[in-house]
Design a protein around this motif. Structure first.
Motif, PDB file in Angstrom:
ATOM      1  N   ILE A 170       0.761   7.775  -1.785  1.00 52.74           N
ATOM      2  CA  ILE A 170       1.313   6.402  -1.175  1.00 52.74           C
ATOM      3  C   ILE A 170       2.266   6.538  -0.643  1.00 52.74           C
ATOM      4  O   ILE A 170       3.151   5.216   0.191  1.00 52.74           O
ATOM      5  CB  ILE A 170       1.476   5.099  -3.077  1.00 52.74           C
ATOM      6  N   LEU A 171       3.715   6.733  -1.941  1.00 56.53           N
ATOM      7  CA  LEU A 171       4.946   6.617  -1.207  1.00 56.53           C
ATOM      8  C   LEU A 171       5.337   6.875  -0.037  1.00 56.53           C
ATOM      9  O   LEU A 171       5.706   6.511   1.452  1.00 56.53           O
ATOM     10  CB  LEU A 171       6.408   7.120  -2.098  1.00 56.53           C
ATOM     11  N   LEU A 172       5.121   8.364   0.342  1.00 54.01           N
ATOM     12  CA  LEU A 172       4.479   8.683   1.860  1.00 54.01           C
ATOM     13  C   LEU A 172       3.874   8.578   2.655  1.00 54.01           C
ATOM     14  O   LEU A 172       4.747   8.426   3.818  1.00 54.01           O
ATOM     15  CB  LEU A 172       4.700  10.414   1.433  1.00 54.01           C
ATOM     16  N   ASP A 173       2.888   7.967   2.593  1.00 55.12           N
ATOM     17  CA  ASP A 173       2.127   7.464   3.387  1.00 55.12           C
ATOM     18  C   ASP A 173       3.157   6.227   3.695  1.00 55.12           C
ATOM     19  O   ASP A 173       3.038   6.016   4.779  1.00 55.12           O
ATOM     20  CB  ASP A 173       0.924   7.459   3.056  1.00 55.12           C
ATOM     21  N   ALA A 174       3.717   5.330   3.002  1.00 54.21           N
ATOM     22  CA  ALA A 174       4.290   4.175   3.425  1.00 54.21           C
ATOM     23  C   ALA A 174       5.778   4.801   4.244  1.00 54.21           C
ATOM     24  O   ALA A 174       5.846   3.692   5.055  1.00 54.21           O
ATOM     25  CB  ALA A 174       4.519   3.530   1.530  1.00 54.21           C
ATOM     26  N   VAL A 175       6.149   5.619   3.970  1.00 54.39           N
ATOM     27  CA  VAL A 175       7.273   6.043   4.340  1.00 54.39           C
ATOM     28  C   VAL A 175       6.947   6.312   5.795  1.00 54.39           C
ATOM     29  O   VAL A 175       6.989   5.709   7.003  1.00 54.39           O
ATOM     30  CB  VAL A 175       8.270   6.842   3.871  1.00 54.39           C
TER      31      VAL A 175
END
Length: 417
Positions: free
Chosen positions: A240-245
């Motif tokens: 989730i963090l990587l996709d958001a960034v």
């Protein structure tokens, strides 16, 4: 907020206490739990600690101000410049609405070859008289001496900066191979221009800027090796963090990573991204709002604590495959081989151009030769005049006269047949 700041000494007093205790910024950062750049910003007065970091830093300075043994050190009243500096730090307006970064993860040990005097600001020197009057407590273990030579300095910078830089470029691109390639390319350039990097006040920032520029180059999308996406991280929160960034624009991605991940303050982030401070603050606000819509952990905290939460999330992210870096000696060797290859290619191309030029000079004509005009059909010319073609009878007579003697009376005398 004012009462919290008053419990801390002035910025140059903080540095004086650290130097009197024979401590390095790395040791203070490890004890408090922040990055080295954050400690230097606190001592320079560019930023101020907040929340738990302020309480931990105040307790640490209080322990330095009261040594365990020996006479009580002579206390000095803060000068007018120190009071003005502290007052200015309190009254700085938050024009962008973002909080200063509060690092919660302990940093990696600082490279021994980093030039310490160049990183400290010159406008806050340690008072010599106060340092002489203060009794020296039990000295802490002195750090290892800086290695001599360009090779040792480069290896120390690589060992200190390369692992963190690989994680940062992975967050910028989401591709493991491109992240490792960007880090290696940045250190190739650093080794090729080592005299410039060694004298730079922030060699880690020099390498970081080169790696970021290479990683964010738009030309990588046309490379076949980087067309296929990498496998996502194993943890759902990391995905989730990587996709958001990665959903952020490239410039917002870089700004958030520098401010919340690396821990730079707002002016330094603006300088590294080549933007104004208000523009950088606006980018951070928009980036935090976009990330809060996609990351549940970030949406559950107030805006002033989002930087600390993002720093922890960035530090805890684990890629799907480990970011294995090559040794420093291999990076230096690869850089030197590339330089030799380019030098040989340049010399070979120069030799080819020289040979082609010499061949052209030898074989080129020395005077002008006009080209021949092509033939053309001409109309209106009269037919060729002359004797008519011989008939068959005339041809036989012509052959008979040629067979007779050329002269004499036999030519004209009749023959009896």
């Amino acid at each position: 907020m004012t009462r919290g700041v008053e419990s801390l000494p002035a910025p140059n007093e903080r540095r004086r206490l650290r130097e009197a205790a024979h401590l390095t910024p790395e040791q203070v950062a490890s004890a408090v739990g922040v990055t080295v750049n954050t400690v230097r910003s606190w001592e320079a007065g560019r930023t101020r600690p907040r929340g738990r970091m302020r309480e931990a830093y105040a307790a640490f300075l209080a322990g330095l101000a009261s040594p365990p043994a020996g006479p009580e050190p002579q206390s000095e009243a803060p000068s007018g410049a120190d009071a003005a500096s502290a007052e200015a730090a309190v009254s700085v307006p938050e024009t962008t609405g973002t909080a200063e970064p509060e690092s919660t993860a302990p940093p990696q040990p600082e490279a021994a070859a980093e030039p310490e005097p160049a990183a400290e600001p010159a406008e806050h020197p340690a008072p010599a008289a106060a340092a002489a009057a203060t009794p020296t407590p039990t000295p802490a273990p002195a750090p290892a001496p800086a290695p001599a030579g360009a090779t040792a300095g480069f290896d120390a910078l690589y060992a200190h900066a390369a692992p963190a830089l690989a994680r940062q470029t992975y967050l910028l691109t989401g591709r493991r191979a491109l992240a490792l390639e960007a880090v290696e390319q940045a250190f190739h350039r650093a080794w090729n221009q080592w005299p410039e990097v060694a004298t730079d006040p922030d060699p880690e920032g020099w390498v970081r800027a080169v790696a970021y520029e290479y990683a964010l180059s738009p030309w990588h999308r046309y490379r076949h090796a980087h067309r296929q996406p990498d496998p996502p991280p194993a943890e759902p929160s990391d995905r989730i963090l990587l996709d958001a960034v990665l959903a952020l624009p490239a410039i917002h991605r870089r700004t958030v990573l520098l401010y919340d991940g690396v821990g730079l303050d707002l002016p330094d982030t603006a300088a590294e991204t080549e933007a104004t401070t208000p523009a950088t603050g606006s980018r951070l606000l928009h980036a935090h709002a976009d990330l809060a819509e996609r990351i549940p952990e970030l949406a559950a905290v107030p805006p002033q604590e989002q930087s600390a939460v993002l720093h922890g999330l960035f530090a805890a992210l684990q890629p799907a495959a480990p970011l294995d870096l090559r040794p420093a000696a291999a990076v230096r060797g690869g850089s030197e081989r590339r330089i030799r290859l380019w030098s040989r290619a340049t010399l070979g191309l120069t030799a080819v151009i020289a040979a082609a030029t010499a061949y052209t000079a030898v074989t080129a004509p020395t005077h002008y030769e006009p080209p021949r005009s092509p033939g053309e059909s001409v109309s209106g010319v009269p037919p060729l005049s002359g004797p008519q073609q011989l008939t068959e009878q005339s041809r036989q007579l012509h052959d008979k006269l040629r067979a007779d003697p050329a002269a004499g009376p036999a030519r004209i005398a009749p023959k009896v047949e």
